[in-house]
Design a protein around this motif. Structure first.
Motif, PDB file in Angstrom:
ATOM      1  N   LEU A  79      -8.865  -6.581  12.518  1.00  0.00           N
ATOM      2  CA  LEU A  79      -8.254  -7.203  11.333  1.00  0.00           C
ATOM      3  C   LEU A  79      -7.746  -8.601  11.613  1.00  0.00           C
ATOM      4  O   LEU A  79      -7.879  -9.499  10.793  1.00  0.00           O
ATOM      5  CB  LEU A  79      -6.990  -6.424  10.951  1.00  0.00           C
ATOM      6  CG  LEU A  79      -7.047  -5.010  10.490  1.00  0.00           C
ATOM      7  CD1 LEU A  79      -5.625  -4.526  10.344  1.00  0.00           C
ATOM      8  CD2 LEU A  79      -7.744  -5.027   9.175  1.00  0.00           C
ATOM      9  N   VAL A 114      -1.960  -8.483   5.320  1.00  0.00           N
ATOM     10  CA  VAL A 114      -2.247  -7.637   4.161  1.00  0.00           C
ATOM     11  C   VAL A 114      -1.809  -8.368   2.894  1.00  0.00           C
ATOM     12  O   VAL A 114      -2.549  -8.452   1.907  1.00  0.00           O
ATOM     13  CB  VAL A 114      -1.511  -6.273   4.270  1.00  0.00           C
ATOM     14  CG1 VAL A 114      -1.752  -5.425   3.030  1.00  0.00           C
ATOM     15  CG2 VAL A 114      -1.950  -5.525   5.530  1.00  0.00           C
ATOM     16  N   ALA A 173      -0.110   0.781   0.317  1.00  0.00           N
ATOM     17  CA  ALA A 173       0.252   1.169   1.675  1.00  0.00           C
ATOM     18  C   ALA A 173      -0.009   2.654   1.883  1.00  0.00           C
ATOM     19  O   ALA A 173       0.033   3.441   0.935  1.00  0.00           O
ATOM     20  CB  ALA A 173       1.728   0.878   1.931  1.00  0.00           C
ATOM     21  N   THR A 181      -4.787  -2.448   0.703  1.00  0.00           N
ATOM     22  CA  THR A 181      -3.893  -1.460   1.290  1.00  0.00           C
ATOM     23  C   THR A 181      -3.875  -1.579   2.807  1.00  0.00           C
ATOM     24  O   THR A 181      -4.927  -1.717   3.434  1.00  0.00           O
ATOM     25  CB  THR A 181      -4.353  -0.043   0.895  1.00  0.00           C
ATOM     26  OG1 THR A 181      -4.075   0.160  -0.486  1.00  0.00           O
ATOM     27  CG2 THR A 181      -3.635   1.023   1.695  1.00  0.00           C
ATOM     28  N   GLY A 182      -2.688  -1.525   3.376  1.00  0.00           N
ATOM     29  CA  GLY A 182      -2.551  -1.526   4.828  1.00  0.00           C
ATOM     30  C   GLY A 182      -2.113  -0.175   5.334  1.00  0.00           C
ATOM     31  O   GLY A 182      -1.336   0.525   4.686  1.00  0.00           O
ATOM     32  N   TRP A 224       7.345  -1.557   6.811  1.00  0.00           N
ATOM     33  CA  TRP A 224       6.667  -2.823   6.517  1.00  0.00           C
ATOM     34  C   TRP A 224       6.640  -3.110   5.018  1.00  0.00           C
ATOM     35  O   TRP A 224       6.452  -4.236   4.591  1.00  0.00           O
ATOM     36  CB  TRP A 224       5.214  -2.783   7.042  1.00  0.00           C
ATOM     37  CG  TRP A 224       5.122  -2.556   8.511  1.00  0.00           C
ATOM     38  CD1 TRP A 224       6.049  -2.911   9.457  1.00  0.00           C
ATOM     39  CD2 TRP A 224       4.049  -1.915   9.216  1.00  0.00           C
ATOM     40  NE1 TRP A 224       5.618  -2.530  10.702  1.00  0.00           N
ATOM     41  CE2 TRP A 224       4.394  -1.916  10.585  1.00  0.00           C
ATOM     42  CE3 TRP A 224       2.827  -1.348   8.817  1.00  0.00           C
ATOM     43  CZ2 TRP A 224       3.565  -1.379  11.572  1.00  0.00           C
ATOM     44  CZ3 TRP A 224       2.003  -0.811   9.790  1.00  0.00           C
ATOM     45  CH2 TRP A 224       2.370  -0.822  11.153  1.00  0.00           C
ATOM     46  N   ASN A 236     -11.768  -1.493  10.036  1.00  0.00           N
ATOM     47  CA  ASN A 236     -11.098  -0.634  11.004  1.00  0.00           C
ATOM     48  C   ASN A 236     -11.743  -0.841  12.370  1.00  0.00           C
ATOM     49  O   ASN A 236     -12.952  -1.048  12.464  1.00  0.00           O
ATOM     50  CB  ASN A 236     -11.246   0.835  10.566  1.00  0.00           C
ATOM     51  CG  ASN A 236     -10.105   1.691  11.078  1.00  0.00           C
ATOM     52  OD1 ASN A 236      -9.916   1.783  12.288  1.00  0.00           O
ATOM     53  ND2 ASN A 236      -9.356   2.279  10.180  1.00  0.00           N
ATOM     54  N   LEU A 262      -7.182  -1.797   4.983  1.00  0.00           N
ATOM     55  CA  LEU A 262      -7.049  -2.470   6.278  1.00  0.00           C
ATOM     56  C   LEU A 262      -6.317  -1.561   7.266  1.00  0.00           C
ATOM     57  O   LEU A 262      -5.161  -1.204   7.027  1.00  0.00           O
ATOM     58  CB  LEU A 262      -6.262  -3.776   6.115  1.00  0.00           C
ATOM     59  CG  LEU A 262      -6.799  -4.770   5.077  1.00  0.00           C
ATOM     60  CD1 LEU A 262      -5.886  -5.999   5.013  1.00  0.00           C
ATOM     61  CD2 LEU A 262      -8.221  -5.180   5.409  1.00  0.00           C
ATOM     62  N   GLY A 263      -6.990  -1.174   8.314  1.00  0.00           N
ATOM     63  CA  GLY A 263      -6.335  -0.338   9.315  1.00  0.00           C
ATOM     64  C   GLY A 263      -5.885   1.000   8.774  1.00  0.00           C
ATOM     65  O   GLY A 263      -4.866   1.540   9.191  1.00  0.00           O
ATOM     66  N   VAL A 289      -2.543  -1.647  10.935  1.00  0.00           N
ATOM     67  CA  VAL A 289      -2.078  -3.028  10.767  1.00  0.00           C
ATOM     68  C   VAL A 289      -1.171  -3.398  11.943  1.00  0.00           C
ATOM     69  O   VAL A 289      -1.125  -4.553  12.357  1.00  0.00           O
ATOM     70  CB  VAL A 289      -1.365  -3.198   9.394  1.00  0.00           C
ATOM     71  CG1 VAL A 289      -0.658  -4.537   9.297  1.00  0.00           C
ATOM     72  CG2 VAL A 289      -2.376  -3.037   8.269  1.00  0.00           C
ATOM     73  N   ALA A 302       2.615   3.238   7.044  1.00  0.00           N
ATOM     74  CA  ALA A 302       3.048   1.848   6.860  1.00  0.00           C
ATOM     75  C   ALA A 302       4.411   1.788   6.173  1.00  0.00           C
ATOM     76  O   ALA A 302       5.254   0.944   6.502  1.00  0.00           O
ATOM     77  CB  ALA A 302       2.005   1.075   6.052  1.00  0.00           C
ATOM     78  N   TRP A 357       1.403  -7.175   8.895  1.00  0.00           N
ATOM     79  CA  TRP A 357       1.529  -6.870   7.473  1.00  0.00           C
ATOM     80  C   TRP A 357       1.405  -8.140   6.622  1.00  0.00           C
ATOM     81  O   TRP A 357       0.931  -8.103   5.478  1.00  0.00           O
ATOM     82  CB  TRP A 357       2.845  -6.146   7.183  1.00  0.00           C
ATOM     83  CG  TRP A 357       2.805  -5.549   5.825  1.00  0.00           C
ATOM     84  CD1 TRP A 357       3.350  -6.051   4.685  1.00  0.00           C
ATOM     85  CD2 TRP A 357       2.106  -4.360   5.445  1.00  0.00           C
ATOM     86  NE1 TRP A 357       3.039  -5.254   3.615  1.00  0.00           N
ATOM     87  CE2 TRP A 357       2.280  -4.207   4.059  1.00  0.00           C
ATOM     88  CE3 TRP A 357       1.348  -3.407   6.149  1.00  0.00           C
ATOM     89  CZ2 TRP A 357       1.722  -3.143   3.358  1.00  0.00           C
ATOM     90  CZ3 TRP A 357       0.811  -2.357   5.453  1.00  0.00           C
ATOM     91  CH2 TRP A 357       0.989  -2.225   4.068  1.00  0.00           C
TER      92      TRP A 357
END
Lengths: 328, 261
Positions: free
Chosen positions: A307, A222, A235, A208-209, A244, A288, A266-267, A213, A239, A219
């Motif tokens: 990331l 991801v 997401a 998951t972003g 994205w 993060n 992620l992020g 991100v 996001a 993206w």
């Protein structure tokens, strides 16, 4: 002996919908605990194949074929048929998956039968009556609820029970439709399939972003990591709002509820609106830059770092040494 | 065209929910807001009013009087009327009871289209809309992303897991919407000022012809047996530093957890 417990399945393109097998498995186990019959029911335009699949999980399956060229059977029409069958055969409880289609059908059935509804169960046990277990509110309270009377409709999270075949083929019974019973004022005028990304609801691994991100280029990382982990792409709302990724991949408050074996964030800051959708994940890895991000409290492994540096290295390492634990 | 938007007052998603007696959410003690998904239903109604002549929008809510300030935002963005169904006997209503009460209120007003959010942020059940439509005997379509009205029918586009579809239903109909509707408008200062002095039309159970003994907690079809706090979670293992070493930790974690048993 208690009244039978029914599972209402959905057929999609003639197959049993993927959420069905797990929910049917729970219905079989619940009925065994109750000393009641477990019965499956499929109403659709091509129900036989889905009914045969369902008979692998349940000892008895009813199916009804909708007439007409249109493969779309509206939930109100389904509720009318099921409501009639319930009145004749008198089951105790009806269980559906807590999918969009399962929920609307649950609402229509509850109204028609004037039965109570327990929703979004993550488990159902039996103690003289069904006890629904659910997780609610931002504080993740564990709630056990029951029906006040002898009947009710339960919606079960579609991804909480692992499907287990019963080991015997159940009986199949066709139920005749009444004339015009499936006629519906709702018509489907267009159907486009095969365009969407892998569904997050049934994924065992999700990458998951979130806002962290940072960009459309970010993206791509991801998606690359998801590809190398055989994972679905998830997401957060920011996001999706940034454009994205599509809304179908959103996890959280106004999106999907997931229960993967591995959740890689992620992020993702981990605000409650997102967390309510992923709190059932079995293992969470978060990357993060912000050491104090709330997601740290809901992670098993929390990686503080960039990331853009870590993810490409991780993809490379995964390519070299594929960890034995990954699916596919 | 008469458009009714069903809205619910829910706890602000950034605050904590307090539980009162019988494990019920204490709706008098929360910081109330409009259920976020219902705001998309209001937005859809406002867009219809902009593109078609003669659209009248009414918000219909069931809840305690304390819920009202959180809902007046609807009037501030341009909803014409608001009805609050409120009665002490409604406390403890189950989902079915809520649907029965809302349907009773809707039978007292004229409507061509009923809108609501796809689900609520507190209960997340997503069943009340379809139940209300079924009680009223009108067609329903849930989870709409876009919506248009013409030729006496409503046309909806919605996402599926594997793509999308378009559905159509004759009016009167019920449609629930998702955030796919898109950007919400903010109330203007003038709108906010104008809404402050306005009060909703309030209907009691008596106004709906429902006996208090036939509604609310007295007739709840579901009961909460007990509530437990979650198991405390083990703190995360935190790693930082040299990227190569960090990546090694991640790979090891995935291998250890045996994602496939």
């Amino acid at each position: 002996m208690s009244g039978a417990i029914w599972f209402i399945g959905e057929s999609e393109d003639g197959r049993l919908q993927s959420s069905g097998a797990g929910v049917a498995t729970l219905v079989r186990q619940l009925a065994a605990a109750a000393g009641a019959d477990a019965v499956g029911l499929i109403v659709g335009s091509e129900p036989e194949r889905a009914a045969r699949e369902l008979a692998g999980y349940l000892p008895s399956v009813l199916w009804a074929r909708s007439a007409g060229a249109d493969s779309f059977v509206s939930p109100s029409a389904q509720a009318a048929v099921i409501g009639r069958l319930v009145a004749v055969r008198d089951p105790g409880y009806v269980v559906l998956p807590a999918t969009p289609a399962g929920r609307e059908l649950a609402g229509a059935l509850a109204a028609r039968l004037q039965w109570g509804v327990l929703t979004n169960a993550v488990d159902v046990s039996w103690d003289g009556r069904p006890i629904a277990h659910s997780i609610v509110f931002r504080s993740d309270l564990k709630v056990r609820s029951a029906f006040a009377g002898d009947h009710g409709v339960i919606t079960l999270q579609p991804n909480v029970v692992t499907p287990v075949l019963s080991g015997a083929a159940g009986t199949l019974e066709e139920v005749a439709m009444l004339d015009g019973e499936l006629a519906s004022p709702v018509r489907r005028t267009e159907l486009v399939t095969g365009t969407a990304a892998a569904s997050v609801e049934h994924a065992r691994v999700i990458v998951t972003g979130g806002a962290g991100v940072g960009s459309r280029e970010g993206w791509a990382l991801v998606e690359s990591l998801a590809a190398s982990l055989n994972a679905a792409v998830g997401a957060t709302r920011p996001a999706v709002d940034a454009g994205w990724v599509g809304y179908s991949q959103q996890i959280g408050q106004t999106g999907k509820t997931v229960r993967p074996d591995l959740y890689v964030a992620l992020g993702v800051s981990g605000e409650v609106q997102h967390r309510v959708g992923m709190r059932m994940a079995r293992a969470v890895v978060a990357i993060n830059t912000d050491r104090d991000a709330p997601i740290a409290r809901y992670s098993d492994l929390f990686v503080v770092g960039d990331l853009a540096v870590i993810v490409p290295l991780l993809i490379e390492r995964l390519r070299e040494t594929r960890p034995s634990g990954l699916p596919g | 065209m008469q458009v009714v938007v069903l809205t619910k007052s829910v706890p602000n998603t950034t605050g904590d929910e307090g539980l009162g007696p019988a494990f019920r959410l204490d709706r008098n003690a929360i910081d109330p807001i409009i259920n976020p998904n219902d705001e998309y239903a209001i937005e859809v109604a406002l867009r219809l009013a902009e593109t078609q002549p003669g659209v009248q929008i009414t918000m219909l809510t069931m809840g305690p009087a304390a819920a009202w300030p959180g809902l007046s935002k609807g009037l501030a963005v341009g909803v014409h009327n608001a009805i609050l169904v409120s009665d002490p006997a409604l406390e403890g209503s189950c989902a079915l009871g809520t649907a029965n009460t809302l349907a009773a209120a809707l039978r007292r007003i004229t409507f061509d289209l009923i809108l609501a959010g796809a689900d609520t942020s507190d209960g997340r059940a997503g069943i009340v809309g379809a139940a209300v439509a079924t009680l009223l005997g009108i067609p329903f379509i849930t989870h709409a992303g876009t919506l248009a009205v013409g030729n006496g029918a409503v046309q909806v586009r919605r996402l599926r897991d594997d793509g999308h579809e378009r559905l159509e239903a004759p009016l009167p109909a019920f449609v629930s919407v998702t955030q796919e509707v898109g950007d919400l408008r903010y109330p203007s200062l003038r709108g906010i000022m104008g809404s402050r002095s306005r009060k909703p039309t309030t209907w009691s159970l008596g106004d709906l012809g429902i006996e208090p003994a036939d509604a609310g907690g007295a007739r709840a079809t579901t009961i909460v047996l007990d509530v437990e706090p979650p198991q405390p979670r083990l703190p995360a293992r935190i790693v930082a530093g040299e990227p190569g070493a960090v990546v090694g930790e991640i790979v090891e974690f995935i291998a250890e957890r045996r994602i496939v048993s």
